[in-house]
Design an enzyme around this catalytic site. Structure first.
Site, PDB file in Angstrom:
ATOM      1  N   GLU A  34       0.874  -1.167   0.000  1.00 40.53           N
ATOM      2  CA  GLU A  34       0.000   0.000   0.000  1.00 40.53           C
ATOM      3  C   GLU A  34       0.915   1.222   0.000  1.00 40.53           C
ATOM      4  O   GLU A  34       1.803   1.336   0.851  1.00 40.53           O
ATOM      5  CB  GLU A  34      -0.890   0.018   1.249  1.00 40.53           C
ATOM      6  CG  GLU A  34      -1.850   1.191   1.175  1.00 40.53           C
ATOM      7  CD  GLU A  34      -2.795   1.313   2.355  1.00 40.53           C
ATOM      8  OE1 GLU A  34      -2.728   0.472   3.276  1.00 40.53           O
ATOM      9  OE2 GLU A  34      -3.579   2.269   2.353  1.00 40.53           O
ATOM     10  N   ARG A 260       5.773 -13.099   9.305  1.00 37.21           N
ATOM     11  CA  ARG A 260       6.432 -11.853   8.951  1.00 37.21           C
ATOM     12  C   ARG A 260       7.799 -11.790   9.608  1.00 37.21           C
ATOM     13  O   ARG A 260       8.082 -12.521  10.555  1.00 37.21           O
ATOM     14  CB  ARG A 260       5.593 -10.649   9.357  1.00 37.21           C
ATOM     15  CG  ARG A 260       5.327 -10.514  10.832  1.00 37.21           C
ATOM     16  CD  ARG A 260       4.200  -9.536  11.135  1.00 37.21           C
ATOM     17  NE  ARG A 260       4.455  -8.188  10.682  1.00 37.21           N
ATOM     18  CZ  ARG A 260       3.723  -7.550   9.760  1.00 37.21           C
ATOM     19  NH1 ARG A 260       2.691  -8.135   9.219  1.00 37.21           N
ATOM     20  NH2 ARG A 260       4.010  -6.322   9.395  1.00 37.21           N
ATOM     21  N   LYS A 270       4.425   0.693   9.552  1.00 35.51           N
ATOM     22  CA  LYS A 270       4.587   1.937   8.814  1.00 35.51           C
ATOM     23  C   LYS A 270       4.024   3.113   9.594  1.00 35.51           C
ATOM     24  O   LYS A 270       4.553   4.216   9.523  1.00 35.51           O
ATOM     25  CB  LYS A 270       3.907   1.823   7.448  1.00 35.51           C
ATOM     26  CG  LYS A 270       4.713   0.989   6.471  1.00 35.51           C
ATOM     27  CD  LYS A 270       4.140   1.061   5.062  1.00 35.51           C
ATOM     28  CE  LYS A 270       3.037   0.058   4.895  1.00 35.51           C
ATOM     29  NZ  LYS A 270       2.593  -0.086   3.487  1.00 35.51           N
TER      30      LYS A 270
HETATM   31  P1  ATP Z   1       1.264  -1.938   8.012  1.00 32.76           P
HETATM   32  O1  ATP Z   1       2.594  -1.511   8.525  1.00 32.76           O
HETATM   33  O2  ATP Z   1       0.321  -0.812   7.847  1.00 32.76           O
HETATM   34  O3  ATP Z   1       0.715  -3.157   8.699  1.00 32.76           O
HETATM   35  P2  ATP Z   1       2.154  -3.572   5.870  1.00 32.76           P
HETATM   36  O4  ATP Z   1       3.533  -3.598   6.409  1.00 32.76           O
HETATM   37  O5  ATP Z   1       1.308  -4.796   5.887  1.00 32.76           O
HETATM   38  O6  ATP Z   1       1.380  -2.384   6.527  1.00 32.76           O
HETATM   39  P3  ATP Z   1       1.798  -3.456   3.022  1.00 32.76           P
HETATM   40  O7  ATP Z   1       2.144  -2.337   2.136  1.00 32.76           O
HETATM   41  O8  ATP Z   1       0.389  -3.888   3.070  1.00 32.76           O
HETATM   42  O9  ATP Z   1       2.271  -2.981   4.422  1.00 32.76           O
HETATM   43  O10 ATP Z   1       2.733  -4.699   2.758  1.00 32.76           O
HETATM   44  C1  ATP Z   1       2.970  -5.213   1.486  1.00 32.76           C
HETATM   45  C2  ATP Z   1       3.361  -6.659   1.574  1.00 32.76           C
HETATM   46  O11 ATP Z   1       4.495  -6.814   2.405  1.00 32.76           O
HETATM   47  C3  ATP Z   1       2.250  -7.499   2.185  1.00 32.76           C
HETATM   48  O12 ATP Z   1       2.082  -8.646   1.386  1.00 32.76           O
HETATM   49  C4  ATP Z   1       2.750  -7.846   3.535  1.00 32.76           C
HETATM   50  O13 ATP Z   1       2.287  -9.102   3.935  1.00 32.76           O
HETATM   51  C5  ATP Z   1       4.268  -7.819   3.362  1.00 32.76           C
HETATM   52  N1  ATP Z   1       4.924  -7.466   4.623  1.00 32.76           N
HETATM   53  C6  ATP Z   1       4.698  -6.369   5.361  1.00 32.76           C
HETATM   54  N2  ATP Z   1       5.445  -6.388   6.486  1.00 32.76           N
HETATM   55  C7  ATP Z   1       6.158  -7.537   6.455  1.00 32.76           C
HETATM   56  C8  ATP Z   1       7.115  -8.139   7.337  1.00 32.76           C
HETATM   57  N3  ATP Z   1       7.487  -7.559   8.483  1.00 32.76           N
HETATM   58  N4  ATP Z   1       7.648  -9.331   6.981  1.00 32.76           N
HETATM   59  C9  ATP Z   1       7.294  -9.920   5.825  1.00 32.76           C
HETATM   60  N5  ATP Z   1       6.409  -9.403   4.954  1.00 32.76           N
HETATM   61  C10 ATP Z   1       5.833  -8.229   5.256  1.00 32.76           C
END
Ligand code: ATP
Ligand code: MG
Length: 551
Positions: A34, A260, A270
């Protein structure tokens, strides 16, 4: 690293699908950020997996901006995301997509669901909606609008789109199962009214699809086969499948979840990272202390090191906390092979070579990188006076101190030997300079150590930024909800110091990483470094560095 990456359950699933000829043997993945912030090291894990699997199985990986929530998204983030993924070493080719470009098709899908009797316009307030939904242990209550005629829902939905109703006054809900133990299936919201202009569609829309409705549609529209995401979406999967099945997409994309990345001494949300930026607690998203990819780039982390790290941590279904030291190890491993060696002195003490005449010029030669003989050697000029590191000298050396002391000799990197013949003190007894006798390399003295040095006459003053951990505790998830992470910031995470370096540091390109011998790796700052005023960010210490990180 030459070792093959360890295998994992997602690779096995994809390999089995390919072997069975599912999806005609095609593999299509996507990375769906996003655009509401910059990418961080957690995203790198997902990127390496999404692009890595596509590459490995001869498929393709789409970059898709998951921009269905206009309140926090912007073009600045869209551009930064693309820059960071390219920097990390991945390419989506022509497959760049925006969820917002599908708004018309999504709207049509919603209309189809209403026509099928699978969705309805609901006028409960948000609080009522929550209350009716209930708790997992007991069935929820049906909305009084659940059984309104299809034609009525169709007309209301059309008017929602036309902007006839205020924000929050109604929404479109799927008609699934108010008794399901999975709350996500209790008639979830598919569309809400939101009068917020979108960075891409402007004010064309006043209704926006929810993540749960939009994501499976995006995957289906693009022909994604394997939709890889983090574990928190596991409970959303039945809804994902419901959307795909009810609308009859075939073959259906399948969602798989993995744990994650959580990294010690930092945060990965974020929202929280944005707070640090907004409150000026760091200099920006690209502050070298940030876990963002742009922060790591500015710090001097090579993209190869980040990819190696992602291979090393692997892909599992179990939540864990990875020590940031592992990432630093990966950074060191790459930089040890690639970074040119230079000399700089952080805490200078003057050494006067008494047998070298004032004005006399000598030349030292030192390898640019002992790991890469093909990189050759450089010449470093010096004369009667040198700067050495203050703690490379001890006036009353303890038993295990092998460096310079009165009457003792050491090797000067590339420049022969010096034996210490005297010590100058100030009136308080503090050591202000050393006197020594220089001898050339050809004398082959037996010494126990080599120290680095900089010629006083040629020394270039540089700014160095020394970094500690961003937070003072390893596991930020242990702090209570009502506590503020700002209370746990490390107050000493940045120390700005002056150092003196050999003249060739002026030739360093912004973004280039050097090893300052025996001190660690330092990166010429992307923004602030100038040949006439060099600025270096500490990338990572050496394993046995005398310069401890500040925390
Ligand atoms: P927020 O911080 O708002 O929860 P987000 O980190 O999920 O947002 P996105 O932009 O939705 O942000 O993430 C894009 C992709 O990265 C998604 O498929 C998410 O699953 C993956 N992702 C985000 N954070 C991690 C992480 N710490 N480890 C592995 N994958 C991640
Ligand atoms: Mg997310």
């Amino acid at each position: 690293m030459n070792r093959a990456p360890p295998t994992h359950f997602i690779r096995e699933i994809i390999a089995a699908d390919v072997a069975a000829g599912r999806y005609g043997g095609r593999v299509v993945t996507r990375f769906p950020p996003e655009p509401n912030g910059y990418l961080h090291i957690g995203h790198a894990k997902a990127i390496c997996l999404d692009f890595g699997m596509a590459r490995e199985f001869g498929g393709r990986c789409h970059l898709r901006m998951d921009d269905t929530n206009p309140t926090k998204e912007s073009m600045e983030y869209v551009e930064a995301i693309q820059r960071d993924i390219r920097w990390l070493g991945f390419d989506w080719g022509e497959h760049l997509y925006f969820a917002a470009d599908y708004f018309d098709r999504m709207y049509e899908c919603a209309v189809r669901l209403i026509r099928m009797g699978q969705a309805y316009v609901c006028e409960l307030s948000q609080e009522q909606w929550k209350e009716y939904r209930g708790v997992p242990t007991a069935p929820g209550r049906e909305s009084p609008y659940r059984h309104r005629p299809i034609e009525e829902s169709l007309a209301l939905f059309e008017r929602m789109r036309a902007g006839e109703f205020p924000d929050g006054s109604m929404c479109l809900r799927a008609k699934i199962d108010m008794a399901s133990p999975n709350l996500h299936l209790r008639d979830p919201v598919l569309y809400r009214i939101l009068r917020v202009p979108h960075y891409r569609t402007g004010d064309r829309w006043v209704i926006y699809p929810t993540y749960d409705f939009a994501h499976p549609l995006e995957d289906a529209f693009e022909g994604v086969t394997h939709s890889l995401c983090t574990l928190e979406f596991e409970v959303h999967r039945p809804l994902y499948d419901w959307v795909i099945q009810t609308l009859g997409f075939d073959p259906p994309p399948r969602q798989y979840e993995f744990a994650r990345l959580n990294l010690s001494h930092t945060v990965m949300s974020k929202r929280k990272l944005l707070e640090l930026v907004r409150d000026g607690l760091v200099s920006g998203w690209d502050d070298p202390r940030m876990p963002t990819l742009c922060g790591m780039r500015r710090r001097g982390y090579p993209p190869e090191a980040i990819r190696n790290f992602c291979d090393l941590i692997g892909i599992t279904k179990y939540e864990s906390l990875t020590d940031i030291a592992l990432l630093e190890h990966c950074v060191r491993e790459v930089l040890n092979r690639t970074a040119p060696r230079r000399m700089a002195v952080l805490d200078p003490l003057k050494l006067i070579l008494e047998n070298v005449a004032a004005g006399e010029r000598l030349v030292a030669t030192a390898p640019n990188n002992p790991e890469r003989p093909e990189d050759g050697e450089r010449e470093i000029r010096f004369g009667r006076e040198l700067w050495i590191e203050r703690d490379d000298f001890h006036e009353n050396p303890p038993r295990d101190f092998y460096r310079l002391a009165p009457g003792r000799a050491v090797r000067l990197r590339g420049a022969g030997y010096v034996s210490c013949t005297g010590v100058n003190h100030d009136t308080d007894g503090r050591v202000v300079a050393l006197r020594g006798r220089w001898s050339p390399m050809s004398e082959r003295l037996k010494v126990k150590s080599t120290i680095h040095w900089v010629s006083v006459e040629d020394a270039v003053p540089i700014e160095v930024r020394l970094y500690g951990r961003l937070f003072r505790i390893a596991d930020l998830s242990t702090i209570p909800e009502d506590d503020d992470i700002r209370n746990w910031l490390n107050p000493d995470s940045l120390r700005v110091a002056r150092a003196l370096a050999e003249p060739s540091v002026r030739d360093t390109r912004p973004g280039e990483v050097l090893q300052f011998e025996r001190l660690g790796y330092f990166c010429a700052d992307e923004l602030d470094h100038r040949p006439e005023a060099p600025v270096f960010n500490q990338t990572v210490t050496l394993k046995d560095s005398p310069v401890a990180p500040t925390a």
